[in-house]
Enzyme design. Structure first.
Site, PDB file in Angstrom:
ATOM      1  N   ASP A 184      66.463   0.003  36.979  1.00 46.83           N
ATOM      2  CA  ASP A 184      65.971  -1.216  36.351  1.00 46.83           C
ATOM      3  C   ASP A 184      64.529  -1.500  36.748  1.00 46.83           C
ATOM      4  O   ASP A 184      63.774  -2.089  35.968  1.00 46.83           O
ATOM      5  CB  ASP A 184      66.872  -2.385  36.761  1.00 46.83           C
ATOM      6  CG  ASP A 184      66.746  -3.573  35.830  1.00 46.83           C
ATOM      7  OD1 ASP A 184      65.923  -3.525  34.912  1.00 46.83           O
ATOM      8  OD2 ASP A 184      67.465  -4.561  36.032  1.00 46.83           O
ATOM      9  N   HIS A 235      68.021 -11.941  37.765  1.00 41.32           N
ATOM     10  CA  HIS A 235      66.572 -11.792  37.851  1.00 41.32           C
ATOM     11  C   HIS A 235      66.014 -13.089  38.432  1.00 41.32           C
ATOM     12  O   HIS A 235      66.640 -14.140  38.339  1.00 41.32           O
ATOM     13  CB  HIS A 235      65.963 -11.502  36.483  1.00 41.32           C
ATOM     14  CG  HIS A 235      66.209 -10.102  36.011  1.00 41.32           C
ATOM     15  ND1 HIS A 235      65.232  -9.323  35.456  1.00 41.32           N
ATOM     16  CD2 HIS A 235      67.329  -9.335  36.019  1.00 41.32           C
ATOM     17  CE1 HIS A 235      65.728  -8.134  35.129  1.00 41.32           C
ATOM     18  NE2 HIS A 235      67.014  -8.130  35.462  1.00 41.32           N
ATOM     19  N   CYS A 264      63.184  -6.261  32.117  1.00 43.51           N
ATOM     20  CA  CYS A 264      63.575  -5.508  30.927  1.00 43.51           C
ATOM     21  C   CYS A 264      62.374  -5.264  30.021  1.00 43.51           C
ATOM     22  O   CYS A 264      61.693  -6.212  29.617  1.00 43.51           O
ATOM     23  CB  CYS A 264      64.656  -6.273  30.162  1.00 43.51           C
ATOM     24  SG  CYS A 264      65.158  -5.464  28.630  1.00 43.51           S
TER      25      CYS A 264
END
Length: 311
Positions: free
Chosen positions: A15, A208, A239
């Site tokens: 990620d 997040h 993202c």
């Protein structure tokens, strides 16, 4: 009295690195994963077997899995978007495959170029591949706590996707706060709804820190009895398919919080801080993690190391 164990899955090399503009050398990715495992991390979401055209930053997924040091009791998980990715992941000897579907139609289209129904149909093709190779299958739910295009995500969407995963035998799902829209009330509402309908589903929370409440959400998750979290070393991440998505909650900051609150993680915090410092040096810029800057609460300093006020 034994401490409650909280499992942490490290997602930074997937990620985190996927959001970087420059390709991270394979050797650096391998070095980070090996160091994380040495620090006591038992589960690493190492990379993603998506199309190299879509995510060139992770085009070396198979090479990463071939070069890391595998150790007993340590799980190497990978993201797989479809059957083709699953076949590649299986050949690379992943321990866990993670399917992922967005809870909002808009993000599903930007992230996977599919509708939710189409993404569920793709996941159905992944399941037999995992079964054939004897690989664990987990589910992932992106934008589980809010979508940057639609706002609040209908609980019906979440239950529909969880239900699909459940019907295919998946019993562990990670709920992703893709753009940092989660707040404690939203987390409570979502966790309660899923547990009420699927009480046998194991939940992991992936926050997040976009709006600065990532660790507050963890504290709320712990209050709800959730004991598995996903985080990113040094706070890397965001993202690439959602506007305004900044870094994940930071692994070393999370571990510090958990240890201070009396939880067990099996992780050596000092070693983890060293990994965060290594990653920051690799990136060539200051990263969001706080522990690698300040150190543990009871790390004492010499009085001679600071300037003195002179009146």
């Amino acid at each position: 009295m034994s401490k409650t164990f909280v499992k942490i899955t490290e997602v930074g090399t997937r990620d985190g690195f996927q959001a970087e503009r420059e390709f991270i050398p394979t050797a650096d990715k391998v070095a980070v994963i090996d160091a994380l495992i040495d620090a006591g991390i038992s589960s690493v979401e190492a990379t993603s077997f998506v199309s190299p055209r879509a995510l060139p930053q992770l085009a070396d997924a198979a090479d990463v899995l071939a070069q890391i040091q595998r150790k007993p009791g340590k799980e190497i998980a990978v993201l797989v978007p479809n059957a083709r990715g699953a076949e590649r992941a299986a050949a690379a000897k992943a321990d866990v495959m993670v399917g992922f579907i967005s809870a909002s139609e808009s993000h599903c289209k930007t992230n996977l170029n599919k509708t939710i129904d189409e993404a569920i149909a793709d996941f159905a093709q992944v399941v037999p591949i995992a079964e054939q190779w004897g690989i664990k299958m987990h589910g992932g739910l992106a934008t589980a706590f809010g979508c940057p295009f639609e706002g609040d995500v209908p609980i019906e969407n979440i239950l529909k996707i969880v239900g699909a995963y459940h019907s295919y035998g998946v019993r562990r799902i990670g709920f992703g706060d893709t753009t940092g829209m989660a707040t404690p009330p939203v987390v409570t509402r979502t966790v309660d709804a899923v547990r009420n309908k699927f009480p046998d589903m194991q939940l992991a929370l992936h926050f997040h820190n976009t709006r600065g409440v990532g660790l507050a959400n963890v504290m709320n998750g712990l209050k709800l009895g959730v004991t598995e979290y996903e985080s990113s070393i040094a706070g890397l991440g965001g993202c690439p398919f959602a506007p305004g998505a900044t870094g994940n909650i930071c692994t070393e900051d999370l571990v510090y919080l958990l240890h201070e609150c009396g939880y067990e993680t099996g992780i050596d915090l000092e070693k983890l801080i060293a990994v965060a410092q290594m990653v920051e040096k690799m990136m060539g810029r200051q990263l969001p993690g706080q522990m690698m800057k300040a150190g543990p609460r009871l790390k004492l300093m010499s009085m001679d190391s600071v300037r003195r006020a002179v009146g």
